[in-house]
Scaffold this motif. Structure first.
Motif, PDB file in Angstrom:
ATOM      1  N   ALA A   1       0.824  -1.211   0.000  1.00 25.53           N
ATOM      2  CA  ALA A   1       0.000   0.000   0.000  1.00 25.53           C
ATOM      3  C   ALA A   1       0.856   1.259   0.000  1.00 25.53           C
ATOM      4  O   ALA A   1       0.440   2.307  -0.518  1.00 25.53           O
ATOM      5  CB  ALA A   1      -0.928  -0.003   1.208  1.00 25.53           C
ATOM      6  N   GLU A   2       2.071   1.167   0.575  1.00 21.34           N
ATOM      7  CA  GLU A   2       2.992   2.297   0.603  1.00 21.34           C
ATOM      8  C   GLU A   2       3.960   2.272  -0.585  1.00 21.34           C
ATOM      9  O   GLU A   2       4.935   3.024  -0.613  1.00 21.34           O
ATOM     10  CB  GLU A   2       3.778   2.281   1.928  1.00 21.34           C
ATOM     11  CG  GLU A   2       2.897   2.472   3.155  1.00 21.34           C
ATOM     12  CD  GLU A   2       3.640   2.219   4.464  1.00 21.34           C
ATOM     13  OE1 GLU A   2       4.873   1.999   4.413  1.00 21.34           O
ATOM     14  OE2 GLU A   2       2.989   2.226   5.529  1.00 21.34           O
ATOM     15  N   GLU A   3       3.684   1.366  -1.542  1.00 25.89           N
ATOM     16  CA  GLU A   3       4.476   1.229  -2.764  1.00 25.89           C
ATOM     17  C   GLU A   3       5.925   0.852  -2.460  1.00 25.89           C
ATOM     18  O   GLU A   3       6.868   1.338  -3.086  1.00 25.89           O
ATOM     19  CB  GLU A   3       4.418   2.522  -3.596  1.00 25.89           C
ATOM     20  CG  GLU A   3       3.003   2.870  -4.042  1.00 25.89           C
ATOM     21  CD  GLU A   3       2.949   4.113  -4.914  1.00 25.89           C
ATOM     22  OE1 GLU A   3       3.971   4.836  -4.987  1.00 25.89           O
ATOM     23  OE2 GLU A   3       1.900   4.353  -5.534  1.00 25.89           O
ATOM     24  N   LEU A   4       6.095  -0.054  -1.483  1.00 28.22           N
ATOM     25  CA  LEU A   4       7.411  -0.590  -1.128  1.00 28.22           C
ATOM     26  C   LEU A   4       7.453  -2.072  -1.453  1.00 28.22           C
ATOM     27  O   LEU A   4       6.415  -2.725  -1.609  1.00 28.22           O
ATOM     28  CB  LEU A   4       7.679  -0.374   0.371  1.00 28.22           C
ATOM     29  CG  LEU A   4       7.718   1.097   0.836  1.00 28.22           C
ATOM     30  CD1 LEU A   4       7.775   1.167   2.351  1.00 28.22           C
ATOM     31  CD2 LEU A   4       8.904   1.833   0.217  1.00 28.22           C
ATOM     32  N   HIS A   5       8.662  -2.619  -1.553  1.00 28.01           N
ATOM     33  CA  HIS A   5       8.813  -4.026  -1.889  1.00 28.01           C
ATOM     34  C   HIS A   5       8.431  -4.906  -0.691  1.00 28.01           C
ATOM     35  O   HIS A   5       8.848  -4.625   0.445  1.00 28.01           O
ATOM     36  CB  HIS A   5      10.256  -4.333  -2.293  1.00 28.01           C
ATOM     37  CG  HIS A   5      10.656  -3.705  -3.601  1.00 28.01           C
ATOM     38  ND1 HIS A   5      10.099  -4.084  -4.802  1.00 28.01           N
ATOM     39  CD2 HIS A   5      11.563  -2.724  -3.887  1.00 28.01           C
ATOM     40  CE1 HIS A   5      10.635  -3.375  -5.767  1.00 28.01           C
ATOM     41  NE2 HIS A   5      11.533  -2.528  -5.248  1.00 28.01           N
TER      42      HIS A   5
END
Length: 227
Positions: A42-46
């Protein structure tokens, strides 16, 4: 009965709860891993691998905050029931036995029996420590797990803040933070509620065959009687 079956019978309570602990810990890890990765995505992290998640402070703080509250429960219960009584509860001592009781009642010193633990009869500091060793161990485990919760908690707190581009805080500052006390007190209140409920419900309700209950036919006012 074979030796293996005898071992299982004699240690069934510890083995069953130990196995249940490992299974539920594994379930918590699996569910926690999925939830953690959902937040990262959701936080656009891996997302992290399962093994990587097990090494995170996020997983560690969730585990230790539960451990500390459980050990606090047993510590308070063990020491509290030395003096505190509940008429009619099998969780309470008999009403005339409040306090540490006499050496004769506790089978220590000159009243120790041949089958008594060795330190029950030695006297002095060793006997005094052994007489309180169970509660002392629960207290130490509580303090260690609470400390572990604070260390892993500040790491998890700071990781979340860094992802949100906020400044991290130090350990001492975290001890006064709402996050630390929210995690702590939400567990403490549930443990105290559970113990208090068990003490009073067992006055009036029964579970046949359980040592945590009075015999089914015992009077409601019978205290310190186990089934």
């Amino acid at each position: 009965m074979t030796r293996d079956r005898s071992f299982l019978r004699d240690n069934g309570l510890t083995l069953a709860f130990g196995a249940g602990f490992l299974l539920t810990l594994a379930g918590q890890a699996i569910a926690g891993h999925a939830e953690f990765n959902n937040r990262l995505i959701a936080e656009e992290l891996h997302p992290l691998s399962f093994g990587g998640y097990l090494l995170t402070s996020d997983f560690a703080v969730d585990v230790t905050e539960n451990w500390q509250s459980e050990y606090l429960q047993f510590f308070l219960y063990i020491f509290g029931t030395v003096w505190l009584l509940q008429r009619g509860s099998p969780e309470s001592k008999e009403l005339h036995k409040a306090g540490p009781e006499s050496d004769e009642e506790q089978k220590v010193g000159e009243h120790a029996r041949p089958e008594s633990p060795r330190w029950a009869g030695v006297g002095g500091a060793r006997q005094a420590w052994y007489s309180r060793s169970l509660g002392t161990l629960m207290c130490v485990l509580f303090l260690l797990s609470w400390f572990a919760q604070s260390v892993t908690g500040v790491a998890a707190y700071n990781e979340e803040h860094l992802r949100e581009l906020q400044a991290p805080i130090g350990w001492f500052d975290y001890l006064g933070a709402a996050d630390f006390w929210s995690r702590t007190l939400q567990n403490w209140q549930s443990e105290l509620l559970a113990v208090g409920s068990m003490a009073i419900f067992s006055v009036y309700l029964r579970q046949r065959g359980s040592p945590e209950s009075k015999p089914v036919g015992s009077a409601h006012g019978a205290t310190g009687v186990e089934g």
